[in-house]
Design an enzyme around this catalytic site. Sequence first.
Site, PDB file in Angstrom:
ATOM      1  N   THR A  90       0.813  -1.218   0.000  1.00 42.71           N
ATOM      2  CA  THR A  90       0.000   0.000   0.000  1.00 42.71           C
ATOM      3  C   THR A  90       0.845   1.265   0.000  1.00 42.71           C
ATOM      4  O   THR A  90       1.959   1.283   0.542  1.00 42.71           O
ATOM      5  CB  THR A  90      -0.915   0.026   1.237  1.00 42.71           C
ATOM      6  OG1 THR A  90      -1.579   1.291   1.336  1.00 42.71           O
ATOM      7  CG2 THR A  90      -0.113  -0.164   2.532  1.00 42.71           C
ATOM      8  N   TYR A  96      -1.855   0.366  10.034  1.00 42.13           N
ATOM      9  CA  TYR A  96      -2.069  -0.316   8.760  1.00 42.13           C
ATOM     10  C   TYR A  96      -0.828  -0.187   7.875  1.00 42.13           C
ATOM     11  O   TYR A  96      -0.297  -1.175   7.358  1.00 42.13           O
ATOM     12  CB  TYR A  96      -3.290   0.262   8.046  1.00 42.13           C
ATOM     13  CG  TYR A  96      -3.412  -0.181   6.607  1.00 42.13           C
ATOM     14  CD1 TYR A  96      -3.530  -1.531   6.292  1.00 42.13           C
ATOM     15  CD2 TYR A  96      -3.390   0.745   5.559  1.00 42.13           C
ATOM     16  CE1 TYR A  96      -3.625  -1.945   4.965  1.00 42.13           C
ATOM     17  CE2 TYR A  96      -3.489   0.338   4.241  1.00 42.13           C
ATOM     18  CZ  TYR A  96      -3.599  -1.004   3.950  1.00 42.13           C
ATOM     19  OH  TYR A  96      -3.689  -1.416   2.648  1.00 42.13           O
TER      20      TYR A  96
END
Length: 325
Positions: free
Chosen positions: A117, A142
Amino acid sequence: MRVLVTGGAGYIGSHTVSVLLRSGYQVVVFDNMTTGFRAAIGAGVEFVNGDVRSVSDLGNVLQKYSIDAVVHFAAKLVVPESIVQPVEYYQNNTAGVLSLLQACIANGVRKIVFSSTAAVYGDALASGMVTENLQAKPLNPYGFSKLMSEQILRDCEEPHGIRSVCLRYFNVAGAAEDGKNGQRTANATHLIKVASQAACGKRASVGIFGTDYPTPDGTGVRDYIHVEDLADLHVLALNYLNEGGKSEIFNCGYGHGFSVREVIDTVKKVSGVDFKVEEQPRRAGDAATLVADSSKVRKAFNWTPKRDNLELICQTAYEWERSLG
């Protein structure tokens, strides 16, 4: 060639399964179905219900189907949730990669395409276009969970011979152009999904979280990539590994961004619905701007995106949302 797709019943995973099948790969989907949907994968696709945190679950499927490579999606991915539930994110995302590697090492699987990501970059506004060599500074658990996973994959290359491609996604959106697949999660937090739900009357409004960012209109700017272009990149990454390519990290985006306001206006345009928009305070962990320099992946894979059009992305997302009823 047999490919295991972990999290293959999810949004991006299921679109990638479709492209893998069209490209001639044999596919086994491995998913614990906490956020996946059986309807997202074809009836004829081998499916195994299992958890990526279980080395035995993974080992069994790698052995049973004589898997040659893994495309690893299975992960939790909601930034605000990661801030209040960090342990779950590290358990599922980072420990899940450790379990996968243990199983792969034990069963002779040496090729992994990893779903990473742009959240690993943190707030990259001052850097303009984000390149892969920018220092990673995640703003939330995250992002850290994915960055740690990338490091683990790198550390396993020399001693265990595992080659990996880490694809750092920017903002993934849209639905299949043939209308047969899209994002099914009702409580998704992705802007284009949320705006499409509002246009369909499934939400009362859309929130803009932060209007005072140092951007042209004060709202966050993101690089949006169509889910089918991203699915294509996974197959190209697998082809690259099959041809002997070395471990690499690639940005997956188009190289230009749109603000939250621009995206909302585009969904209103394609839907013809002037839904309610509410301005709210910034959310913790959100960057002001994230736009990919995707020149590295374009060159390495000879990749030219086919769907680099915000209206197309929003149109397919909206039409998919309407089809869900």
